[in-house]
Design an enzyme around this catalytic site. Structure first.
Site, PDB file in Angstrom:
ATOM      1  N   ASP A  69      -0.629   0.863   0.910  1.00  0.00           N
ATOM      2  CA  ASP A  69      -1.304   1.884   0.097  1.00  0.00           C
ATOM      3  C   ASP A  69      -0.465   3.155  -0.024  1.00  0.00           C
ATOM      4  O   ASP A  69       0.308   3.485   0.876  1.00  0.00           O
ATOM      5  CB  ASP A  69      -2.669   2.208   0.734  1.00  0.00           C
ATOM      6  CG  ASP A  69      -3.585   2.959  -0.225  1.00  0.00           C
ATOM      7  OD1 ASP A  69      -3.393   2.849  -1.449  1.00  0.00           O
ATOM      8  OD2 ASP A  69      -4.495   3.661   0.261  1.00  0.00           O
ATOM      9  N   ASN A 129      -8.929  -3.609  -8.189  1.00  0.00           N
ATOM     10  CA  ASN A 129      -7.796  -2.971  -8.881  1.00  0.00           C
ATOM     11  C   ASN A 129      -7.743  -3.277 -10.381  1.00  0.00           C
ATOM     12  O   ASN A 129      -7.045  -2.591 -11.136  1.00  0.00           O
ATOM     13  CB  ASN A 129      -6.455  -3.367  -8.230  1.00  0.00           C
ATOM     14  CG  ASN A 129      -6.216  -2.715  -6.878  1.00  0.00           C
ATOM     15  OD1 ASN A 129      -5.612  -3.305  -5.985  1.00  0.00           O
ATOM     16  ND2 ASN A 129      -6.702  -1.487  -6.697  1.00  0.00           N
TER      17      ASN A 129
HETATM   18  C1  IPE Z   1      -6.373  -1.329  -1.450  1.00  0.00           C
HETATM   19  O1  IPE Z   1      -5.838  -0.139  -1.937  1.00  0.00           O
HETATM   20  C2  IPE Z   1      -5.860  -2.483  -2.241  1.00  0.00           C
HETATM   21  C3  IPE Z   1      -4.442  -2.755  -2.097  1.00  0.00           C
HETATM   22  C4  IPE Z   1      -3.622  -2.168  -1.268  1.00  0.00           C
HETATM   23  C5  IPE Z   1      -3.937  -3.801  -2.942  1.00  0.00           C
HETATM   24  P1  IPE Z   1      -6.631   0.758  -2.988  1.00  0.00           P
HETATM   25  O2  IPE Z   1      -5.790   1.961  -3.218  1.00  0.00           O
HETATM   26  O3  IPE Z   1      -6.998  -0.035  -4.174  1.00  0.00           O
HETATM   27  O4  IPE Z   1      -7.957   1.112  -2.176  1.00  0.00           O
HETATM   28  P2  IPE Z   1      -8.967   2.311  -2.357  1.00  0.00           P
HETATM   29  O5  IPE Z   1      -9.356   2.316  -3.799  1.00  0.00           O
HETATM   30  O6  IPE Z   1      -8.261   3.569  -1.986  1.00  0.00           O
HETATM   31  O7  IPE Z   1     -10.095   2.008  -1.426  1.00  0.00           O
HETATM   32  C1  IPE Z   2      -1.114   0.707  -3.335  1.00  0.00           C
HETATM   33  O1  IPE Z   2      -0.823   1.981  -3.791  1.00  0.00           O
HETATM   34  C2  IPE Z   2      -0.743  -0.381  -4.303  1.00  0.00           C
HETATM   35  C3  IPE Z   2      -1.875  -1.056  -4.976  1.00  0.00           C
HETATM   36  C4  IPE Z   2      -3.135  -0.822  -4.763  1.00  0.00           C
HETATM   37  C5  IPE Z   2      -1.526  -2.065  -5.938  1.00  0.00           C
HETATM   38  P1  IPE Z   2      -1.822   2.746  -4.749  1.00  0.00           P
HETATM   39  O2  IPE Z   2      -1.486   2.386  -6.153  1.00  0.00           O
HETATM   40  O3  IPE Z   2      -3.222   2.514  -4.355  1.00  0.00           O
HETATM   41  O4  IPE Z   2      -1.409   4.262  -4.486  1.00  0.00           O
HETATM   42  P2  IPE Z   2      -2.391   5.472  -4.234  1.00  0.00           P
HETATM   43  O5  IPE Z   2      -3.321   5.070  -3.148  1.00  0.00           O
HETATM   44  O6  IPE Z   2      -3.103   5.719  -5.524  1.00  0.00           O
HETATM   45  O7  IPE Z   2      -1.492   6.592  -3.858  1.00  0.00           O
HETATM   46 MG    MG Z   3      -4.507   3.407  -3.068  1.00  0.00          MG
END
Ligand code: IPE
Ligand code: IPE
Ligand code: MG
Length: 251
Positions: A22, A70
């Site tokens: 993340d 997502n």
């Molecule tokens: C969790 O991260 C999903 C992945 C790492 C693929 P998100 O960024 O989607 O989670 P939330 O929305 O902060 O809970």
């Molecule tokens: C994790 O990074 C990757 C996926 C969920 C695919 P994020 O895209 O959630 O990055 P933040 O949390 O918005 O910074």
């Molecule tokens: Mg995230």
């Protein structure tokens, strides 16, 4: 870095490490770049985590790459993530084979775009005989989806008279999940400083040790994995018992 690695007790390694990758978006934003720039820079972190785990002797690594939730992101970001997945898989299969790593995937894979699904299946097929470590990609994955699917499957088996409802065991439930045959993760790592599970492996992490790292995913390097494993090894896993009981068991 080597120092951290040498401190790890090889006899007490987690067999399975699950990682919530993340913070790509925030990492990019800090640099004044689009979110996709962060995703692209997350690929190196995937390599580092995978290689470090394989080198040290971990048997399974599961990476949360795309959650069912997502899909709710802007279309351009979703498309970029799917394209990145195809491109990365095609490029990395050679390295996986060189490192003797087997690829697997969990999630509602059939709902992925055709191209992503195809390159995933190719990657799985081309690495299926590798034995050093298994890399599991969680794609279009949601733990609630997986649990609901298992419940429906077991209910159907009961309805068909193949199993008695009172005989349904944890083993039956485990075998109805997409992680069938994979040991439950003993260690779960999440980067970005966020302290939540976000619908990842809810059943399987019942007794996992949780490690939240205050770095964004593109910054993840081998030493972070070593740190997390050392942290894991310094904890007392009690499984409901008292600390004294655990100390006596270890004697
Ligand atoms: C969790 O991260 C999903 C992945 C790492 C693929 P998100 O960024 O989607 O989670 P939330 O929305 O902060 O809970
Ligand atoms: C994790 O990074 C990757 C996926 C969920 C695919 P994020 O895209 O959630 O990055 P933040 O949390 O918005 O910074
Ligand atoms: Mg995230």
């Amino acid at each position: 870095m080597e120092d951290l690695k040498s401190l790890i007790d090889k006899e007490k390694l987690p067999r399975h490490i699950a990682i919530i990758m993340d913070g790509n978006g925030r990492w990019a934003k800090l640099r004044g770049k689009p979110r996709v720039f962060g995703h692209r820079n997350g690929v190196q972190a995937v390599r580092e985590a995978t290689e470090a785990a394989a080198e040290i002797g971990v048997e399974y690594v599961t990476l949360y790459a795309f959650s069912t939730e997502n899909w709710g992101r802007p279309k351009a970001e979703v498309n970029a993530l799917m394209t990145l997945l195809v491109g990365t898989l095609r490029k990395e299969v050679k390295t996986l084979n060189k490192n003797n790593i087997r690829l697997k995937a969990i999630g509602d894979l059939k709902q992925l775009p055709e191209k992503s699904y195809q390159s995933l299946m190719e990657g799985i097929e081309e690495t299926k005989n590798n034995t050093r470590m298994t890399l599991v990609l969680a794609l279009n994955y949601s733990a609630k989806w997986e649990i609901m699917r298992a419940v429906r499957q077991l209910a159907q088996e009961a309805k068909d008279g193949n199993i008695n409802p009172t005989d349904i065991s944890e083993k039956h439930f485990d075998d109805a999940l997409s992680t069938k045959g994979i040991p439950h993760p003993e260690l779960m790592i999440r980067t970005s400083g966020e302290k939540r599970i976000s619908n990842f492996l809810l059943w399987q992490i019942a007794y996992a040790e949780l490690c939240f790292l205050p770095i964004f995913w593109p910054e993840f390097r081998k030493e972070h994995l070593y740190q997390a494993i050392l942290d894991f090894q310094n904890r007392e896993r009690r499984f409901g018992k008292t600390g004294d009981q655990i100390a006596r068991e270890g004697e």
